[in-house]
Design a protein around this motif. Structure first.
Motif, PDB file in Angstrom:
ATOM      1  N   TRP A 544     -26.320  31.184  -5.484  1.00  0.00           N
ATOM      2  CA  TRP A 544     -27.154  30.040  -5.844  1.00  0.00           C
ATOM      3  C   TRP A 544     -28.638  30.301  -5.629  1.00  0.00           C
ATOM      4  CZ3 TRP A 544     -23.319  28.680  -8.243  1.00  0.00           C
ATOM      5  CH2 TRP A 544     -22.067  28.438  -7.687  1.00  0.00           C
ATOM      6  N   GLY A 545     -28.995  30.993  -4.562  1.00  0.00           N
ATOM      7  CA  GLY A 545     -30.411  31.250  -4.307  1.00  0.00           C
ATOM      8  C   GLY A 545     -31.040  32.084  -5.409  1.00  0.00           C
ATOM      9  N   GLU A 546     -30.361  33.173  -5.797  1.00  0.00           N
ATOM     10  CA  GLU A 546     -30.867  34.014  -6.887  1.00  0.00           C
ATOM     11  C   GLU A 546     -30.918  33.230  -8.197  1.00  0.00           C
ATOM     12  OE1 GLU A 546     -31.927  37.126  -6.680  1.00  0.00           O
ATOM     13  OE2 GLU A 546     -31.567  37.267  -4.532  1.00  0.00           O
ATOM     14  N   ARG A 549     -33.899  30.866  -8.215  1.00  0.00           N
ATOM     15  CA  ARG A 549     -35.164  31.587  -8.386  1.00  0.00           C
ATOM     16  C   ARG A 549     -35.389  31.941  -9.855  1.00  0.00           C
ATOM     17  NH1 ARG A 549     -35.148  37.492  -6.235  1.00  0.00           N
ATOM     18  NH2 ARG A 549     -34.047  37.656  -8.223  1.00  0.00           N
ATOM     19  N   GLY A 684     -26.417  30.639  -1.457  1.00  0.00           N
ATOM     20  CA  GLY A 684     -27.733  31.045  -1.907  1.00  0.00           C
ATOM     21  C   GLY A 684     -28.655  31.221  -0.739  1.00  0.00           C
TER      22      GLY A 684
END
Length: 684
Positions: A544-546, A549, A684
């Motif tokens: 989720w983090g990638e 971004r 994420g």
């Protein structure tokens, strides 16, 4: 004929053994070319057609050049005749299996004409006892089980005289029956020879039948022919030497016509004469028995075919009486005329464009089509000959520029009239031809384009790993050509293939390489699209983090470009990822921002889609009344608004960024259809 019909119901070996027949019944009509074998087969098929309600399929297994037609091509044509799906790029085994599957449960009659041997017939036999195959061959089909042969010799005297009378007219035959029998004897009772002599007599009304018999006896023996084939060779020479020099040249050049019937345009281009002169010559040849008329549609025009028994003799005359330079020039004229017809065919679908209308008006009237429907009928009717012309041009090796133009024009016409899906099998073969030319001429950019298009068709057919291999080859060729567009297109296609295979890490890596190239070149629209592709891959992987971004980078780029619909879609994807990541309040705020962007863009379908997503988010947050309001507003927008071409769901990433053509050039990168992602194990 009665014996052939009786063979259909006669007990076979399997029935005698108490087993159900595993395959269809095969009737073989064997005989030399010119023995009337095809005419007998057609007559039999005409009598039996009503007994087979699922129709009659026809295929010729020997080409106009005398070479056996590949089984793959025959199976593809038969599948198309059945209306069954034909996978693009499929091999022989897959196609023949698809043909047998399509014929299961049907009562279909297949006519396989001019088979070179059992190896051509056996793969095409249906595994359906309700079907019937009528095969025409020169000799026995050793290896085909339980085949029922009928071997033809010459006609009996009465039937031969009747055939001669049909072409020459009754008066002279009735007045001199003895001379007519002498002609039959000189022709060996062979129908093709009798037709040629009858045509010669019809063209010379003051000549007696005695003169015909005498002239046949005076002709030199046909050296180089078997004894059984000499009567036909002498009859052909009798008909040929009676032609005027200009007509004889036209007839010789018809040996260059690609597979399939020849029309007046093809003949006119080969001979360098007017279309009217070509039409007159073709009609005269048909009356003399040198050509066979074919059924023609309303817009297709009269079509004529060189009988298979005469094709080899015409080719021999062409080689001995025409200079190689003249032959090459005639072939170039034919291909150039075909290219112009294909341009006109494609342009008939674009008559709303004033420039296209002006270009069409500049074409000679015989090259124009009155309606798009007429152009499509011509394209479908002439397609076997057009494909054969492309193959011949590429195989010749001396007309590569013209061959590429022909393939490009044919590709564009097929796509315009039939669509990429229906024309896929033909497009696959055409792109393969482009690849052959590019490899032979060492043209890396054209090679990359052909490999990319072949890869797209492989991917569409579900052969993702094969497509991946082609895309990698295309990348090498694109780098060799130092072409940034082809390079980025190859990088994106490799990434899309890994995405289709579920290899998220490699997909992200290749998309990142493509993004770096776009960043270097300063192409913000493509940058935004590739950020979206990266965000989608990370979403599928549950990273989720990638994903956030990359989607935020896509949204920022769309905002700089003032692309309101793109910005709204990217915000919708951000909201989706935030919801998966367990941040419903952030997802709600992002959805509201996406709704506002879609509203400002004036895209009602996009706004409705974002509102539906917002309603889902509100329901998960425990606010059903607010969710109902947004869902009702979305339904109102969908009911009141007209669909727009740019509409889409917020869940879809930006579309393909490479704007490709429909010819053998570079086409758009394929975005594989991947199911809606579910939350993955990686946070994420």
């Amino acid at each position: 004929m009665e014996e052939l019909r009786a063979d259909i119901d006669r007990t076979g070996l399997d029935t005698l053994a108490g087993r159900k027949a595993p395959r269809c019944r095969v009737l073989l009509i064997a005989g030399r070319p010119g023995s009337g074998r095809t005419a007998l087969a057609e007559r039999l098929v005409g009598q039996l057609a009503d007994d087979y309600p699922d129709g009659v399929l026809r295929a010729r297994l020997t080409g106009a050049d005398g070479e056996p037609v590949p089984t793959e091509r025959t199976a593809r044509a038969l599948l198309a005749g059945l209306g069954a799906p034909v996978p693009a790029g499929a091999g022989e085994d897959e196609l023949t299996e698809a043909l047998r599957t399509a014929l299961l449960g049907r009562r279909t009659l297949l006519l396989l004409d001019d088979a070179a041997g059992a190896e051509q017939v056996d793969p095409l036999l249906p595994d359906e006892s309700g079907c019937l195959v009528v095969a025409v061959s020169r000799g026995p089909l050793t290896g085909v089980p339980d085949v029922r042969p009928c071997t033809l010799g010459g006609l009996d005297t009465a039937a031969a005289v009747e055939l001669l009378e049909r072409y020459a007219g009754p008066t002279r035959i009735t007045c001199d029956p003895v001379a007519a029998k002498a002609v039959v004897e000189e022709c060996g009772g062979q129908p093709a020879a009798l037709v040629l002599v009858g045509g010669w007599l019809a063209a010379h009304p003051k000549t007696t039948v005695v003169d015909a018999a005498k002239r046949l006896r005076e002709l030199p023996p046909a050296d180089g022919h078997e004894s059984a084939g000499r009567p036909l060779a002498r009859a052909f020479w009798l008909a040929y030497e009676a032609l005027p020099a200009s007509a004889a040249r036209i007839l010789r050049l018809l040996a260059l016509a690609p597979a399939g019937p020849a029309d007046a345009h093809t003949t006119s281009a080969l001979a360098g004469c007017s279309v009217a002169a070509a039409e007159s010559a073709l009609e005269d040849f048909a009356a003399r028995g040198l050509l066979r008329a074919e059924p023609a549609g309303p817009y297709l025009g009269p079509q004529y075919r060189v009988p298979g028994c005469l094709a080899s003799m015409l080719r021999a005359l062409l080689e001995t009486q025409e200079r190689p330079a003249e032959v090459e020039l005639a072939r170039a004229r034919m291909l150039e005329r075909t290219v112009r017809q294909l341009h006109s065919c494609r342009a008939s679908t674009e008559t709303d464009d004033p420039l296209t209308r002006r270009r069409l008006a500049e074409l000679p009237r015989p090259l124009r089509f009155p309606t798009p429907q007429a152009a499509e009928e011509w394209l479908r009717g002439r397609l076997p000959a057009l494909l054969a012309a492309a193959r011949l041009a590429v195989r010749d090796g001396r007309l590569d520029t013209l061959a590429r133009r022909l393939v490009s024009a044919l590709t564009r016409a097929l796509t315009a009239h039939l669509g990429a899906e229906e024309a896929g099998p033909e497009l696959y073969g055409l792109h393969q031809l482009v690849l052959d030319v590019a490899q032979r001429c060492e043209m890396p950019l054209e090679k990359a384009a052909a490999l990319l298009n072949l890869g797209d068709l492989d991917a569409r057919a579900g052969r993702t790993r094969t497509a991946l291999g082609r895309y990698r080859e295309a990348l090498d060729s694109a780098r060799e050509a130092s072409d940034p567009y082809a390079t980025s297109r190859s990088l994106e296609s490799i990434a899309a293939s890994h995405q289709e295979l579920g290899d998220w890490q490699r997909a992200a890596d290749w998309y990142r390489r493509a993004l770096e190239l776009r960043l270097t070149r300063g192409e913000p629209a493509d940058e935004a699209r590739l950020y979206g592709r990266l965000g989608a891959v990370h979403t599928y992987a549950g990273e989720w983090g990638e994903a956030l971004r990359d989607w935020r980078a896509a949204a920022a780029t769309y905002r700089r470009l003032r692309d309101l619909p793109g910005h709204a879609r990217a915000l919708g994807e951000i909201a989706r990822v935030q919801e998966y990541a367990g941040r419903p309040q952030e997802a709600l705020r992002t959805c509201l921002e996406a709704v506002e962007q879609a509203r400002q863009a004036g895209d009602v379908r996009l706004e409705a889609a974002v509102r539906l997503r917002l309603a889902d988010t509100l329901e998960r947050l425990g606010d059903p009344p607010a969710a109902g309001l947004h869902r009702g507003e979305a339904e109102r927008l969908l009911a009141a608004g007209e669909p727009t071409g740019s509409a889409g769901t917020p869940g879809s990433a930006a579309g393909p960024g490479a704007a490709g053509g429909d010819g053998p050039g570079i086409s758009p990168a394929r975005a594989p259809g991947v199911p809606r992602p579910q939350p993955g194990p990686h946070g994420g």
